[in-house]
Design a protein around this motif. Structure first.
Motif, PDB file in Angstrom:
ATOM      1  N   ARG A  39      -5.026   7.199   2.403  1.00 34.24           N
ATOM      2  CA  ARG A  39      -4.906   6.431   3.627  1.00 34.24           C
ATOM      3  C   ARG A  39      -4.777   4.938   3.328  1.00 34.24           C
ATOM      4  O   ARG A  39      -3.968   4.235   3.946  1.00 34.24           O
ATOM      5  N   GLU A  40      -5.609   4.435   2.358  1.00 37.25           N
ATOM      6  CA  GLU A  40      -5.536   3.008   1.992  1.00 37.25           C
ATOM      7  C   GLU A  40      -4.162   2.661   1.453  1.00 37.25           C
ATOM      8  O   GLU A  40      -3.590   1.609   1.803  1.00 37.25           O
ATOM      9  N   LEU A  41      -3.621   3.505   0.607  1.00 42.45           N
ATOM     10  CA  LEU A  41      -2.298   3.228   0.043  1.00 42.45           C
ATOM     11  C   LEU A  41      -1.224   3.225   1.128  1.00 42.45           C
ATOM     12  O   LEU A  41      -0.308   2.403   1.112  1.00 42.45           O
ATOM     13  N   LEU A  42      -1.322   4.175   2.069  1.00 43.82           N
ATOM     14  CA  LEU A  42      -0.345   4.211   3.142  1.00 43.82           C
ATOM     15  C   LEU A  42      -0.490   3.018   4.073  1.00 43.82           C
ATOM     16  O   LEU A  42       0.516   2.489   4.585  1.00 43.82           O
ATOM     17  N   GLU A  43      -1.711   2.572   4.302  1.00 48.65           N
ATOM     18  CA  GLU A  43      -1.911   1.387   5.124  1.00 48.65           C
ATOM     19  C   GLU A  43      -1.275   0.176   4.442  1.00 48.65           C
ATOM     20  O   GLU A  43      -0.654  -0.674   5.093  1.00 48.65           O
ATOM     21  N   GLU A  44      -1.468   0.073   3.127  1.00 46.64           N
ATOM     22  CA  GLU A  44      -0.853  -1.033   2.392  1.00 46.64           C
ATOM     23  C   GLU A  44       0.658  -0.972   2.484  1.00 46.64           C
ATOM     24  O   GLU A  44       1.332  -1.998   2.665  1.00 46.64           O
ATOM     25  N   PHE A  45       1.184   0.232   2.402  1.00 45.30           N
ATOM     26  CA  PHE A  45       2.631   0.392   2.496  1.00 45.30           C
ATOM     27  C   PHE A  45       3.142  -0.009   3.878  1.00 45.30           C
ATOM     28  O   PHE A  45       4.179  -0.653   4.015  1.00 45.30           O
ATOM     29  N   ARG A  46       2.378   0.355   4.916  1.00 41.98           N
ATOM     30  CA  ARG A  46       2.778  -0.009   6.266  1.00 41.98           C
ATOM     31  C   ARG A  46       2.755  -1.514   6.447  1.00 41.98           C
ATOM     32  O   ARG A  46       3.646  -2.089   7.090  1.00 41.98           O
ATOM     33  N   CYS A  47       1.728  -2.180   5.881  1.00 48.08           N
ATOM     34  CA  CYS A  47       1.657  -3.636   5.981  1.00 48.08           C
ATOM     35  C   CYS A  47       2.827  -4.288   5.256  1.00 48.08           C
ATOM     36  O   CYS A  47       3.369  -5.310   5.698  1.00 48.08           O
ATOM     37  N   THR A  48       3.233  -3.682   4.140  1.00 46.15           N
ATOM     38  CA  THR A  48       4.381  -4.210   3.398  1.00 46.15           C
ATOM     39  C   THR A  48       5.649  -4.095   4.226  1.00 46.15           C
ATOM     40  O   THR A  48       6.494  -4.993   4.234  1.00 46.15           O
ATOM     41  N   GLU A  49       5.748  -2.991   4.960  1.00 44.61           N
ATOM     42  CA  GLU A  49       6.952  -2.786   5.788  1.00 44.61           C
ATOM     43  C   GLU A  49       6.998  -3.787   6.933  1.00 44.61           C
ATOM     44  O   GLU A  49       8.054  -4.322   7.263  1.00 44.61           O
ATOM     45  N   THR A  50       5.847  -4.057   7.548  1.00 44.00           N
ATOM     46  CA  THR A  50       5.825  -4.925   8.726  1.00 44.00           C
ATOM     47  C   THR A  50       5.653  -6.401   8.375  1.00 44.00           C
ATOM     48  O   THR A  50       5.828  -7.263   9.245  1.00 44.00           O
ATOM     49  N   GLY A  51       5.248  -6.714   7.114  1.00 38.28           N
ATOM     50  CA  GLY A  51       5.033  -8.100   6.704  1.00 38.28           C
ATOM     51  C   GLY A  51       3.702  -8.649   7.142  1.00 38.28           C
ATOM     52  O   GLY A  51       3.476  -9.859   7.085  1.00 38.28           O
ATOM     53  N   GLU A  52       2.807  -7.816   7.615  1.00 40.92           N
ATOM     54  CA  GLU A  52       1.493  -8.277   8.070  1.00 40.92           C
ATOM     55  C   GLU A  52       0.477  -8.195   6.931  1.00 40.92           C
ATOM     56  O   GLU A  52       0.670  -7.486   5.943  1.00 40.92           O
ATOM     57  N   GLU A  53      -0.617  -8.973   7.107  1.00 43.37           N
ATOM     58  CA  GLU A  53      -1.699  -8.887   6.129  1.00 43.37           C
ATOM     59  C   GLU A  53      -2.472  -7.603   6.350  1.00 43.37           C
ATOM     60  O   GLU A  53      -2.630  -7.151   7.472  1.00 43.37           O
ATOM     61  N   CYS A  54      -2.962  -7.088   5.277  1.00 41.59           N
ATOM     62  CA  CYS A  54      -3.638  -5.798   5.348  1.00 41.59           C
ATOM     63  C   CYS A  54      -5.064  -5.951   4.840  1.00 41.59           C
ATOM     64  O   CYS A  54      -5.293  -5.943   3.630  1.00 41.59           O
ATOM     65  N   PRO A  55      -6.039  -6.121   5.747  1.00 42.11           N
ATOM     66  CA  PRO A  55      -7.431  -6.322   5.313  1.00 42.11           C
ATOM     67  C   PRO A  55      -7.940  -5.171   4.465  1.00 42.11           C
ATOM     68  O   PRO A  55      -8.664  -5.358   3.507  1.00 42.11           O
ATOM     69  N   GLU A  56      -7.567  -3.958   4.828  1.00 40.54           N
ATOM     70  CA  GLU A  56      -8.066  -2.821   4.068  1.00 40.54           C
ATOM     71  C   GLU A  56      -7.600  -2.889   2.621  1.00 40.54           C
ATOM     72  O   GLU A  56      -8.373  -2.681   1.678  1.00 40.54           O
ATOM     73  N   SER A  57      -6.326  -3.210   2.420  1.00 44.91           N
ATOM     74  CA  SER A  57      -5.821  -3.231   1.040  1.00 44.91           C
ATOM     75  C   SER A  57      -6.397  -4.410   0.268  1.00 44.91           C
ATOM     76  O   SER A  57      -6.649  -4.310  -0.938  1.00 44.91           O
ATOM     77  N   GLN A  58      -6.650  -5.570   0.974  1.00 45.56           N
ATOM     78  CA  GLN A  58      -7.252  -6.710   0.281  1.00 45.56           C
ATOM     79  C   GLN A  58      -8.643  -6.349  -0.219  1.00 45.56           C
ATOM     80  O   GLN A  58      -9.041  -6.642  -1.347  1.00 45.56           O
ATOM     81  N   GLY A  59      -9.409  -5.637   0.618  1.00 43.30           N
ATOM     82  CA  GLY A  59     -10.731  -5.220   0.193  1.00 43.30           C
ATOM     83  C   GLY A  59     -10.645  -4.221  -0.942  1.00 43.30           C
ATOM     84  O   GLY A  59     -11.470  -4.226  -1.862  1.00 43.30           O
ATOM     85  N   PHE A  60      -9.627  -3.420  -0.907  1.00 40.39           N
ATOM     86  CA  PHE A  60      -9.454  -2.411  -1.947  1.00 40.39           C
ATOM     87  C   PHE A  60      -9.183  -3.066  -3.300  1.00 40.39           C
ATOM     88  O   PHE A  60      -9.796  -2.725  -4.315  1.00 40.39           O
ATOM     89  N   PHE A  61      -8.280  -4.044  -3.304  1.00 35.65           N
ATOM     90  CA  PHE A  61      -7.943  -4.715  -4.563  1.00 35.65           C
ATOM     91  C   PHE A  61      -9.120  -5.589  -5.044  1.00 35.65           C
ATOM     92  O   PHE A  61      -9.313  -5.782  -6.256  1.00 35.65           O
ATOM     93  N   ALA A  62      -9.921  -6.091  -4.124  1.00 33.45           N
ATOM     94  CA  ALA A  62     -11.114  -6.866  -4.534  1.00 33.45           C
ATOM     95  C   ALA A  62     -12.075  -5.983  -5.265  1.00 33.45           C
ATOM     96  O   ALA A  62     -12.702  -6.392  -6.265  1.00 33.45           O
TER      97      ALA A  62
END
Length: 373
Positions: free
Chosen positions: A343-366
């Motif tokens: 789910r986290e990876l797909l959320e990151e992918f969706r944010c990449t598609e829309t150009g929006e920031e993705c809090p979930e993926s930022q927390g994941f990479f942290a």
């Protein structure tokens, strides 16, 4: 010298005109040339008689057939085209012409025994798609009238034989004059057989055939399809009193297959693929009717419903060379259950598609950076 005008020209119709067209044209011309409407004009009266004579012949199927073949000669020498046109009672000339035209249906001059050939039979056989692909040999059992063994198909008691019918002279038909036509019908004494059996066989009662059950081997060639017909000559019902047997026709019906559908020589199948395979590309493997595994390559970005064609992987051509194609329709499946990481990876992918920031993926990479020190 009198010029004979073609009946079709008189009625202003083509030779291929149907009955309705002939009738319509005749009515129109009869009204046009009727003497009561033309003040007793002799030319119109003659034309009216000629048109009526033409229609009298062409409206009758048998007379029309004779005219189409022999023209006006079919009604000369007293034959006449119909009531009131030609008169006379000498039907010999037309009888010969009529017999020439229709003799093939009546046995011709002098008759001849009717065709007592046995009846054709039908057998419906179900096969699998694999049988249709490879060909197959099958045994079938049929109940059929077969040659009577004790009398060897003659219908007479062994040691005796049939005698020629005295009524028809062995022709099987008798002829009688009925007005305009010479009519042939089956002989009432021998019922068209041309022979009379004084001592019929007790096993077949004079028929020359009895009910039997026999087993036949059917060879199904590769490439057959639904409704393909296989003919077994002489395997139908036996003819009466030694006449030729009919044929047996095998009609093939192909069972529905779990994977493949057939369209001509092509095979069609549906194959599900994951959405990651559809996006990134890959390959899938399908089992073929030929026993081989067919690898289907998936190009990146494949959409649901796309068809991939495998040349030469379809059905064989019946009594020919080559094979059809295997057509695979790809269906992209959407997962219904996702792990937290998916789910986290797909959320990151969706944010990449829309150009929006993705809090979930930022927390994941942290978390990853912290774990790596």
């Amino acid at each position: 010298m009198t010029t004979e005008v073609d009946y079709y020209e008189l009625l202003e119709c083509e030779r291929t005109a149907d009955d309705a067209t002939l009738k319509s044209s005749y009515r129109k011309l009869a009204m046009k040339y009727h003497p009561d409407k033309n003040g007793g004009c002799k030319d119109h009266e003659a034309r009216f008689k000629a048109v009526s004579e033409a229609y009298e012949v062409l409206k009758d199927p048998q007379k029309r057939a004779a005219y189409d073949r022999f023209g006006h000669a079919a009604f000369k020498n007293g034959g006449g085209p119909g009531g009131g046109f030609g008169g006379g009672q000498d039907f010999g000339a037309f009888s010969d012409i009529f017999e020439s035209v229709f003799g093939e249906f009546m046995g011709g001059r002098g008759g001849g025994r009717p065709n007592r050939r046995g009846a054709d039979l039908r057998y419906d056989m179900e096969i699998t798609l694999e049988d249709a692909y490879h060909g197959a040999a099958r045994d079938i059992t049929v109940d059929v009238s077969g040659l009577c063994d004790p009398c060897d198909g003659t219908g007479a008691t062994p040691g005796t034989q049939a005698k020629q019918c005295q009524t028809c002279g062995g022709h099987g038909k008798v002829r009688a004059q009925q007005g305009f036509f010479m009519v042939e019908r089956a002989c009432p004494a021998c019922h068209g057989a041309g022979e009379v059996i004084a001592d019929p066989c007790k096993h077949c009662r004079g028929e020359g055939r009895t009910d039997k059950t026999k087993t036949l081997k059917i060879n199904v060639p590769p490439g057959v399809d639904e409704g393909t017909r296989i003919r077994l000559q002489g395997e139908g019902e036996a003819g009466a009193r030694g006449a030729p047997s009919g044929d047996l026709y095998i009609f093939l019906h192909v069972k529905r297959h779990a994977i493949f559908e057939r369209e001509g020589t092509n095979l069609h199948a549906r194959a599900p693929i994951s959405f990651t395979t559809a996006a990134l590309g890959g390959e899938i493997t399908l089992p073929g009717l030929d026993g081989e595994k067919h690898v289907v390559k998936i190009t990146p970005g494949t959409q649901s419903g796309r068809e991939v064609r495998q040349r030469g992987a379809g059905m064989p051509v019946l009594q020919g060379r080559g094979r059809g194609d295997l057509v695979v329709e790809l269906t992209v499946e959407t997962p219904t259950k996702l792990s937290a990481r998916q789910r986290e990876l797909l959320e990151e992918f969706r944010c990449t598609e829309t150009g929006e920031e993705c809090p979930e993926s930022q927390g994941f990479f942290a978390k990853i950076k912290s774990a790596l020190g």
